[in-house]
Design a protein around this motif. Structure first.
Motif, PDB file in Angstrom:
ATOM      1  N   ILE A  69      10.782  24.828  24.622  1.00 42.58           N
ATOM      2  CA  ILE A  69      10.675  25.746  23.482  1.00 42.58           C
ATOM      3  C   ILE A  69      12.002  26.484  23.341  1.00 42.58           C
ATOM      4  O   ILE A  69      12.433  27.193  24.255  1.00 42.58           O
ATOM      5  CB  ILE A  69       9.534  26.758  23.669  1.00 42.58           C
ATOM      6  CG1 ILE A  69       8.189  26.034  23.783  1.00 42.58           C
ATOM      7  CG2 ILE A  69       9.503  27.747  22.504  1.00 42.58           C
ATOM      8  CD1 ILE A  69       7.012  26.956  24.055  1.00 42.58           C
ATOM      9  N   TYR A  71      13.500  29.426  21.751  1.00 45.68           N
ATOM     10  CA  TYR A  71      13.050  30.651  21.087  1.00 45.68           C
ATOM     11  C   TYR A  71      14.032  31.098  20.008  1.00 45.68           C
ATOM     12  O   TYR A  71      13.673  31.809  19.074  1.00 45.68           O
ATOM     13  CB  TYR A  71      12.831  31.768  22.108  1.00 45.68           C
ATOM     14  CG  TYR A  71      14.071  32.145  22.892  1.00 45.68           C
ATOM     15  CD1 TYR A  71      14.973  33.089  22.404  1.00 45.68           C
ATOM     16  CD2 TYR A  71      14.348  31.558  24.116  1.00 45.68           C
ATOM     17  CE1 TYR A  71      16.115  33.424  23.106  1.00 45.68           C
ATOM     18  CE2 TYR A  71      15.488  31.883  24.830  1.00 45.68           C
ATOM     19  CZ  TYR A  71      16.363  32.814  24.322  1.00 45.68           C
ATOM     20  OH  TYR A  71      17.507  33.143  25.021  1.00 45.68           O
ATOM     21  N   SER A  72      15.287  30.679  20.117  1.00 48.35           N
ATOM     22  CA  SER A  72      16.304  31.025  19.124  1.00 48.35           C
ATOM     23  C   SER A  72      17.413  29.981  19.175  1.00 48.35           C
ATOM     24  O   SER A  72      17.690  29.417  20.229  1.00 48.35           O
ATOM     25  CB  SER A  72      16.886  32.412  19.410  1.00 48.35           C
ATOM     26  OG  SER A  72      17.945  32.720  18.516  1.00 48.35           O
ATOM     27  N   TYR A  94      17.628  31.095  13.615  1.00 47.37           N
ATOM     28  CA  TYR A  94      16.263  31.617  13.700  1.00 47.37           C
ATOM     29  C   TYR A  94      16.032  32.236  15.068  1.00 47.37           C
ATOM     30  O   TYR A  94      16.686  31.904  16.055  1.00 47.37           O
ATOM     31  CB  TYR A  94      15.229  30.516  13.458  1.00 47.37           C
ATOM     32  CG  TYR A  94      15.168  29.457  14.536  1.00 47.37           C
ATOM     33  CD1 TYR A  94      14.511  29.684  15.751  1.00 47.37           C
ATOM     34  CD2 TYR A  94      15.774  28.213  14.351  1.00 47.37           C
ATOM     35  CE1 TYR A  94      14.461  28.724  16.741  1.00 47.37           C
ATOM     36  CE2 TYR A  94      15.735  27.241  15.348  1.00 47.37           C
ATOM     37  CZ  TYR A  94      15.070  27.503  16.539  1.00 47.37           C
ATOM     38  OH  TYR A  94      15.037  26.548  17.529  1.00 47.37           O
ATOM     39  N   THR A  95      15.106  33.151  15.117  1.00 44.12           N
ATOM     40  CA  THR A  95      14.534  33.657  16.362  1.00 44.12           C
ATOM     41  C   THR A  95      13.030  33.701  16.159  1.00 44.12           C
ATOM     42  O   THR A  95      12.534  34.442  15.303  1.00 44.12           O
ATOM     43  CB  THR A  95      15.052  35.063  16.704  1.00 44.12           C
ATOM     44  OG1 THR A  95      16.477  35.012  16.879  1.00 44.12           O
ATOM     45  CG2 THR A  95      14.412  35.581  17.986  1.00 44.12           C
ATOM     46  N   HIS A  96      12.312  32.883  16.906  1.00 48.64           N
ATOM     47  CA  HIS A  96      10.865  32.784  16.722  1.00 48.64           C
ATOM     48  C   HIS A  96      10.162  34.072  17.141  1.00 48.64           C
ATOM     49  O   HIS A  96      10.518  34.691  18.151  1.00 48.64           O
ATOM     50  CB  HIS A  96      10.290  31.637  17.552  1.00 48.64           C
ATOM     51  CG  HIS A  96      10.633  30.280  17.020  1.00 48.64           C
ATOM     52  ND1 HIS A  96      10.560  29.963  15.691  1.00 48.64           N
ATOM     53  CD2 HIS A  96      11.021  29.144  17.672  1.00 48.64           C
ATOM     54  CE1 HIS A  96      10.898  28.697  15.525  1.00 48.64           C
ATOM     55  NE2 HIS A  96      11.195  28.184  16.704  1.00 48.64           N
ATOM     56  N   LYS A  98       6.611  36.037  18.417  1.00 46.39           N
ATOM     57  CA  LYS A  98       5.687  35.718  19.501  1.00 46.39           C
ATOM     58  C   LYS A  98       4.606  34.731  19.056  1.00 46.39           C
ATOM     59  O   LYS A  98       4.240  33.824  19.808  1.00 46.39           O
ATOM     60  CB  LYS A  98       5.021  36.987  20.014  1.00 46.39           C
ATOM     61  CG  LYS A  98       5.930  37.886  20.803  1.00 46.39           C
ATOM     62  CD  LYS A  98       5.140  39.115  21.249  1.00 46.39           C
ATOM     63  CE  LYS A  98       6.058  40.172  21.810  1.00 46.39           C
ATOM     64  NZ  LYS A  98       5.322  41.418  22.093  1.00 46.39           N
ATOM     65  N   VAL A 100       4.636  32.347  16.894  1.00 40.49           N
ATOM     66  CA  VAL A 100       5.126  30.968  16.831  1.00 40.49           C
ATOM     67  C   VAL A 100       5.223  30.384  18.239  1.00 40.49           C
ATOM     68  O   VAL A 100       4.805  29.249  18.502  1.00 40.49           O
ATOM     69  CB  VAL A 100       6.496  30.909  16.132  1.00 40.49           C
ATOM     70  CG1 VAL A 100       7.079  29.495  16.216  1.00 40.49           C
ATOM     71  CG2 VAL A 100       6.370  31.333  14.675  1.00 40.49           C
ATOM     72  N   ILE A 101       5.762  31.178  19.162  1.00 37.78           N
ATOM     73  CA  ILE A 101       5.888  30.727  20.546  1.00 37.78           C
ATOM     74  C   ILE A 101       4.509  30.530  21.171  1.00 37.78           C
ATOM     75  O   ILE A 101       4.260  29.543  21.866  1.00 37.78           O
ATOM     76  CB  ILE A 101       6.742  31.722  21.352  1.00 37.78           C
ATOM     77  CG1 ILE A 101       8.189  31.708  20.822  1.00 37.78           C
ATOM     78  CG2 ILE A 101       6.706  31.391  22.842  1.00 37.78           C
ATOM     79  CD1 ILE A 101       9.092  32.745  21.436  1.00 37.78           C
ATOM     80  N   GLN A 103       1.787  29.736  19.642  1.00 37.59           N
ATOM     81  CA  GLN A 103       1.192  28.529  19.065  1.00 37.59           C
ATOM     82  C   GLN A 103       1.723  27.282  19.771  1.00 37.59           C
ATOM     83  O   GLN A 103       0.963  26.352  20.079  1.00 37.59           O
ATOM     84  CB  GLN A 103       1.482  28.446  17.573  1.00 37.59           C
ATOM     85  CG  GLN A 103       0.890  27.211  16.898  1.00 37.59           C
ATOM     86  CD  GLN A 103       1.229  27.134  15.417  1.00 37.59           C
ATOM     87  OE1 GLN A 103       1.803  28.059  14.850  1.00 37.59           O
ATOM     88  NE2 GLN A 103       0.885  26.021  14.794  1.00 37.59           N
ATOM     89  N   LYS A 104       3.024  27.257  20.024  1.00 36.19           N
ATOM     90  CA  LYS A 104       3.625  26.123  20.711  1.00 36.19           C
ATOM     91  C   LYS A 104       3.075  25.989  22.130  1.00 36.19           C
ATOM     92  O   LYS A 104       2.801  24.878  22.611  1.00 36.19           O
ATOM     93  CB  LYS A 104       5.150  26.264  20.739  1.00 36.19           C
ATOM     94  CG  LYS A 104       5.825  26.111  19.375  1.00 36.19           C
ATOM     95  CD  LYS A 104       7.319  26.375  19.474  1.00 36.19           C
ATOM     96  CE  LYS A 104       8.004  26.201  18.126  1.00 36.19           C
ATOM     97  NZ  LYS A 104       8.065  24.777  17.717  1.00 36.19           N
TER      98      LYS A 104
END
Length: 378
Positions: A69, A71-72, A94-96, A98, A100-101, A103-104
């Protein structure tokens, strides 16, 4: 010598090196260079497999169910071999958040995954409190998930922009949920090479000392080697010897250390470094499968104090990774599910569990799932 292991027959100019391997004696720099220049790939494989069987005996080949993952992707360092990053001023970065993270991670957990490899760039907006908050939130939501995260460059940068010491940074990250540190960013642990391919990154000494500081806290990590750029064979071996010396020190003085070594070759497509090298040498080609097998075999023979050696199927493809299991490797790596840094240069980044297990079995080995510390899991 372990009497249960058959002694390969080596008929060549490396028979005295083979004798040292069979006797369990440590190889030196000269030995390593002779191995790198040895033309008989099959003999290198036999020696490396012998060394593998002494350290990790049996026919098991492990793998881990995990997900990468990022994150950015915001990073100012501009490593020439990277096709993934966007500069802080870019509108594409981008910086995801929480969710989004989360969900992954949930998608990975639903498929039986247990480890997230969490990495990003050197983002000037993200200080220590961001990582403490993110890691703590992940551990609260997914207490059984293992955070294998960051890189030496990220950790050093977090300490710098947060204006705290490296030790405090590591302690706070560890307390927030960081379990182990991947070997990303090692590239080539030779400063001449580092100045060419990543001039703004940490030095060889900084990389090794940061990992050793993590080991002093009882932490474990891995070490990688990206080869096939501008380095010489001597410099590949310098990387291995420096890693071995650092591991010796960690094993003697700390409770941590390197668990695994992962070699992979430079993927030039879409990278500034690839364009630069090709402009200087139009006949240049990226490292071959032969070179990969030779390099991992020498790695197993030189790095006698690092127990596990991992295949890089994401850069080599499944066929070469499968063959490499006979060249000293005992681990097939991660299912990954998602990988953006290397795949941005044109590699495939998806391999189902069923395919990993099939490839291992077809090579004559037994697939076994593991955790990040190489312990078997059901």
């Amino acid at each position: 010598m372990n009497a249960t292991l058959p002694t390969p027959q080596i008929h060549s100019n490396i028979d005295n090196i083979a004798d040292k391997v069979f006797a369990g004696e440590r190889l030196n720099f000269e030995d390593g260079m002779r191995l790198f220049r040895h033309p008989n790939l099959a003999e290198l494989g036999m020696l490396a497999d012998f060394a593998r069987q002494k350290t990790v005996p049996g026919r098991d080949v492990t793998y881990i169910c995990g997900r990468n993952i990022n994150y950015s992707n915001v990073c100012w360092v501009q490593c020439k071999f990277c096709a993934f990053y966007d500069l802080p001023a870019s509108n594409q970065g981008y910086t995801h958040g929480k969710e989004v993270i989360f969900q992954k991670i949930q998608e990975m957990v639903d498929l039986g995954g247990i480890e997230i490899l969490l990495q990003g760039g050197l983002n000037p907006k993200l200080k220590i409190d961001y990582y403490e908050d993110l890691f703590s939130a992940i551990m609260q939501r997914f207490p059984s998930v293992w955070i294998h995260g960051l890189s030496v460059a990220e950790i050093l940068y977090i300490a710098k922009i947060s204006r705290i010491s490296l030790e405090e940074t590591m302690i706070r990250l560890k307390n927030a949920g960081l379990k182990t540190v991947p070997g990303a960013g090692a590239e080539m642990l030779v400063d001449r090479v580092r100045k060419i391919i990543a001039p703004y990154k940490d030095t060889m000494q900084e990389w090794l000392e940061t990992m050793q500081a993590w080991h002093k806290l009882g932490g474990f990590s891995t070490v990688t080697m990206m080869y096939g750029t501008v380095e010489t064979l001597e410099e590949r071996l310098e990387h291995m010897m420096a890693t071995r010396a650092a591991q010796d020190e960690s094993l003697a003085n700390t409770k941590g250390g390197f668990t695994a070594f992962i070699a992979w070759n430079f993927q030039p497509d879409g990278t500034p470094l690839g364009e630069e090298i090709r402009a200087q040498n139009p006949h240049w080609r990226k490292a071959s499968g032969f070179d990969y097998l030779r390099t991992v075999a020498v790695g197993r023979l030189i790095l006698d104090n690092i127990p596990h050696h991992q295949a890089s199927w994401v850069t080599q493809g499944p066929k070469i990774a499968q063959i490499a299991l006979g060249f000293g490797l005992d681990d097939f790596g991660s299912t990954m599910m998602e990988e953006n840094v290397v795949s941005a240069a044109g590699t495939d980044d998806v391999m189902p569990i069923s395919q990993i297990e099939r490839l291992i079995r077809e090579a004559g080995y037994e697939p076994k799932r593991r955790n990040t510390l190489y312990e078997r899991v059901s």
